[in-house]
Scaffold this active site. Structure first.
Site, PDB file in Angstrom:
ATOM      1  N   GLY A 262       0.787  -1.049   0.120  1.00 52.23           N
ATOM      2  CA  GLY A 262       0.026  -0.003   0.033  1.00 52.23           C
ATOM      3  C   GLY A 262       0.792   1.320   0.030  1.00 52.23           C
ATOM      4  N   ALA A 263       1.867   1.203   0.878  1.00 52.32           N
ATOM      5  CA  ALA A 263       2.743   2.469   0.959  1.00 52.32           C
ATOM      6  C   ALA A 263       3.809   1.992   2.027  1.00 52.32           C
ATOM      7  CB  ALA A 263       1.977   3.569   1.639  1.00 52.32           C
ATOM      8  N   HIS A 298      -1.022   6.458   8.474  1.00 53.44           N
ATOM      9  CA  HIS A 298      -0.146   5.149   9.058  1.00 53.44           C
ATOM     10  C   HIS A 298       1.167   5.434   8.862  1.00 53.44           C
ATOM     11  CE1 HIS A 298       0.341   0.754   9.739  1.00 53.44           C
ATOM     12  NE2 HIS A 298       1.426   1.170   8.892  1.00 53.44           N
ATOM     13  N   GLU A 299       1.506   5.826   7.436  1.00 55.68           N
ATOM     14  CA  GLU A 299       2.960   6.061   7.079  1.00 55.68           C
ATOM     15  C   GLU A 299       3.419   7.195   7.679  1.00 55.68           C
ATOM     16  OE1 GLU A 299       4.025   3.500   5.476  1.00 55.68           O
ATOM     17  OE2 GLU A 299       1.916   2.728   4.889  1.00 55.68           O
ATOM     18  N   GLU A 321       4.111  -2.390  13.203  1.00 56.02           N
ATOM     19  CA  GLU A 321       3.017  -2.544  12.487  1.00 56.02           C
ATOM     20  C   GLU A 321       1.894  -2.575  13.271  1.00 56.02           C
ATOM     21  OE1 GLU A 321       3.073  -1.428   9.695  1.00 56.02           O
ATOM     22  OE2 GLU A 321       5.017  -1.769   8.735  1.00 56.02           O
TER      23      GLU A 321
END
Length: 852
Positions: A262-263, A298-299, A321
């Site tokens: 996703g990233a 999130h990132e 995570e």
């Protein structure tokens, strides 16, 4: 495949060397890239004589030690290593090598996404760029110079702050970046291309001005503004909730089409799958906007929970995570509806992680071993890991949790640590003993809790029995320690008791006194523990109407629906009490986004988890029958809800209109069960008149499965309008691959030849092949055609991108729960795949576990 070697947590050893600084120069050309890597290294273990660096597919040009070029007799090149013989205690190693990013279809290391150079190094991609001690506990200060053609690659990016531009390379130019924060190699990033961008700034709580840039393909700049707003909201939230502020002068995000994940949270230079950056109302759904907000956050949150404090080894992956998923879930709950967010999080957990826990690939959130680390970026490590953090938060409460996380950041900033270090900070900061809680890190499978009630003489007794699954190796596992939120309601639905129990033993009884009548139990409120509740008798219809906890009200609805569907499967009888209770939900005056979730019937995935042997034919038949009964009985109410909330001209992203679209599209999907021209015309009109992708894509999906003639017209219109929009075409492929029409496999095979489709782009593969693999009705066809198709695709894609291929292997995880006929067909195809010469260790590991 080269011999698959298993790595074990118990074999961890501290690194024998430390790399103080790394100076990298990348000379980017169309046919090749020259990498020069200068490392200042110190020997940590004086007993070590040789330096063994990780290196994959190494084309070595030159090696120097302390400025002197080494002869070939001083180093050894092996399949996955470069060993420098007899090194001193402190020294500089300079290595020059050649790589070929344009040929890199695995999308790990340095590769090209279209015309853009970019990287993905987590977990072990850096070793394919240059020889290095490629492990997360080697933290170094990186300085990177990127040199490329000025016209083709005007934007040159890497980690940290930009410290120098070089304009003396004729038709080429260069930029030097310096990251002052030591980091492991998996966080290294590089991007070069002709990119569009938008810019903004953020002032931190300390008054530092941060430049924010989002880069994308030229022409897509107007689709980056939601991502930028989400980034600024995440920065503010992290300061307010965790006291964490950003620590560089610049924060860059780059969106690329070809990306396995996703990233990626690379320090100061996040690289994103374009699906999680680009959005406008014409091309993105409300769910896309929510997803972008979540992943952007999130990132960013990884800057502290992942970058400043990182993992000692990859077995600790949930350290960063699980914690960061919990943080992004809380952020999304604060930005939107907290009750809807919690239900969506649990739905995702059950759809993916509970299925994983019941399969041959199940593992603890801290695995003990792996063959390919890429296979452990799982729902267990991420989503179950987040639930484990949430339980810690419940134990501590908001204030003590804040104190404990402050202690964690202060103690371990700049270090590579373990889950035990995190739990130490939580225990000390929260003034609690969490030793018994560690079972959540080391045990696999989903625990069950058998609930029994009794009531006599004003005393209510709640007896709880933990049912713990054995390991895959048939080893017994210990009882878990967790918080269990519960409430007791009186006969009018009023709360008479709200409490958080601590469950710690195999058998426990809790006693509550002074009740006039037997109370109604509302258990595992807010999904306080990731467990399965087993009750012989539960008053689901009462809880559907009266429960004051939004999650357990939703849970009662889902459980009653599952009970009703199971009754349909076994006896073909409908439970009229459920239908009546469902009608009550239609009249509830609650948030419409929440109401849309309440009205959703259980998914096929949820139903199959209750079957000892899965038969998808009977599941679909029962599910369709219940939906049709509801649609027939409440048709007028459903149509009324639809008409009250259908605003085709609205393109607003505020909560009110998102909620109206959610409820309107939920009832349209229910009305679909009528299979009537009236509903088909309703969907056709919605497709033609609506201005949002949210409305358009739901209408298109309904038409595809309801009315062939209307569908063909709408699908052609959609294709003509969006064929140049890759992200939208992902939606188009997914609708066709998920279709209930009998010729779906034939159409999927044909779509692979469409000029829009590209097997090298992961998003397109996931939308077409991946969606078909989740189309249980046809993937599990009795003739085995679905299995053969997917096996052929795994073999073909494994040669291009092993990580993508191993992801597709997951569709076979239900093998051992299938009926004998389908199970034999699946095993036949899996045996064919695993015997394929040259199969990657990624795919081998997944299939080997399924076949054992």
């Amino acid at each position: 495949m080269s011999k698959a070697q298993t790595k074990y947590l118990k074999d961890y050893k501290k690194p024998a060397y430390a790399i103080k600084t790394v100076d990298l120069t990348f000379e980017l050309f169309e046919e090749e890239t020259i990498v020069t890597n200068s490392m200042q290294i110190t020997k940590a273990d004086t007993n070590e004589k040789d330096l063994k660096l990780d290196a994959v597919s190494l084309e070595l040009l030159e090696v120097s030690l302390n400025g002197l070029k080494l002869q070939e007799s001083r180093y050894i090149i092996e399949e996955e290593n470069l060993t420098i013989i007899n090194v001193p205690t402190e020294f500089e190693i300079k290595i020059k090598n050649k790589i070929y990013p344009q040929n890199n279809t695995e999308l790990e290391g340095l590769y090209k996404s279209g015309d853009i150079f970019c990287t993905q190094n987590e977990p072990e991609g850096f070793r394919s760029i240059t020889p290095y001690l490629d492990r997360p506990d080697i933290m170094s200060v990186f300085t990177t110079t990127v040199v490329a053609d000025k016209k083709k690659y005007p934007i040159l990016l890497s980690n940290g702050n930009k410290i120098k531009c070089h304009e003396s390379f004729d038709e080429r130019h260069g930029v030097t970046w310096h990251d002052p924060h030591p980091k492991p190699s998996y966080l290294f990033a590089l991007v070069a291309g002709d990119l569009g961008s938008i810019s903004d700034e953020f002032v931190t709580m300390s008054g530092n001005k941060i430049v924010l840039n989002i880069y994308c393909d030229l022409g897509n700049e107007n689709k980056c503004h939601h991502a930028m707003r989400s980034l600024k909201e995440a920065m503010k939230w992290d300061e307010k909730k965790y006291g964490r502020e950003y620590d560089l002068e610049i924060y860059n995000i780059v969106a690329v089409d070809s990306f396995n994940m996703g990233a990626m949270e690379n320090k100061g230079l996040n690289i994103f799958n374009s699906a999680y950056v680009l959005a406008d109302m014409d091309t993105a759904t409300d769910a896309n906007f929510m997803g972008i907000e979540s992943v952007i956050a999130h990132e960013y949150f990884h800057n502290w929970t992942g970058n400043r404090i990182t993992c000692r080894d990859w077995f600790q992956l949930t350290l960063k995570e699980g914690l960061t998923v919990f943080r992004d879930q809380c952020f999304s709950a604060d930005m939107n509806s907290a009750e809807v967010q919690r239900i969506e999080d649990v739905k995702a957990l059950r759809e993916r992680q509970f299925v994983e826990d019941a399969s041959p690939t199940r593992h603890p959130i801290q695995p003990e071993s792996y063959i390919s680390m890429n296979n452990f970026y799982t729902a267990t490590v991420y989503e179950k890991g987040a639930e484990v953090i949430r339980m810690v938060h419940t134990f501590l409460g908001e204030k003590k949790y804040a104190k404990a996380t402050d202690l964690y950041f202060e103690t371990f900033d700049g270090q590579a640590v373990t889950t035990d270090d995190f739990l130490w900070a939580m225990s000390k900061g929260g003034d609690i003993n969490l030793e018994a809680f560690k079972t959540w890190y080391h045990q696999s499978g989903t625990p069950r809790l058998k609930v029994e009630e009794s009531f006599a003489n004003g005393t209510y007794k709640l007896s709880l029995t933990q049912i713990i699954p054995d390991t895959l190796e048939d080893r017994k596992q210990k009882p878990y320690y967790y918080p269990l939120k519960m409430g007791l309601l009186d006969e009018e639905g009023k709360e008479v008791l709200v409490k958080t129990l601590i469950v710690s033993k195999e058998h426990e009884t809790f006693v509550f006194e002074n009740f006039e009548t037997k109370p109604v139990l509302s258990i595992n409120r807010d999904f306080s523990a990731p467990i399965i509740i087993e009750q012989k008798k539960s008053e689901y219809d009462f809880l559907m109407q009266y429960d004051t906890n939004s999650f357990t009200q939703y849970e009662a609805t889902q459980n009653f629906a599952l009970q009703t569907i199971n009754k349909l499967i076994s006896s073909d009888e409908i439970d009229k009490a459920f239908v009546q209770a469902y009608g009550y939900l239609l009249d509830l005056d609650v948030d419409l986004s929440y109401k849309a979730l309440l009205l959703e019937l259980p998914s096929v995935s949820a139903i199959m988890q209750l079957q000892e042997k899965i038969d998808f034919d009977v599941i679909y038949t029962a599910q369709d029958k219940l939906l049709k009964i509801i649609a027939q009985k409440f048709k007028n109410k459903l149509l009324d809800i639809y008409k009250k909330n259908h605003f085709p001209a609205s393109m607003s992203l505020d909560a009110e209109y998102i909620a109206k679209r959610a409820i309107k599209n939920r009832v349209l999907k229910i009305l679909f069960a009528l299979k009537s021209d009236e509903v088909a015309q309703l969907a056709q009109k919605q497709y033609e008149e609506s201005l949002t992708m949210t409305d358009r894509i739901v209408a298109l999906d309904v038409l595809e499965n309801l009315h062939v003639n209307y569908a063909e017209v709408a699908l052609q219109d959609f294709y003509n309008k969006y064929k140049d929009e890759t992200l939208v075409m992902n939606k188009y492929f997914a609708i066709l691959a998920s279709s209930s029409r009998y010729d779906v496999l034939e159409r999927v095979e044909k779509l692979q030849r469409d000029k829009v489709y590209d097997e090298k782009v992961p998003n397109l593969v996931r939308s077409l092949v991946g969606s078909f693999a989740r189309n249980h009705k046809y993937f599990h066809a009795k003739d085995g055609s679905g299995y053969k198709f997917l096996a052929d695709k795994i073999i073909a894609i494994d040669k291009i991108n092993p990580q993508m291929a191993s992801g597709l292997c997951g569709a076979f995880k239900v093998c051992n729960k299938m009926n004998n006929h389908n199970q034999n067909l699946m095993k036949k195809e899996l045996s064919r795949v695993i015997s394929t010469q040259g199969l990657s260790k990624n795919s081998f590991e997944i299939i080997d576990k399924i076949l054992k």
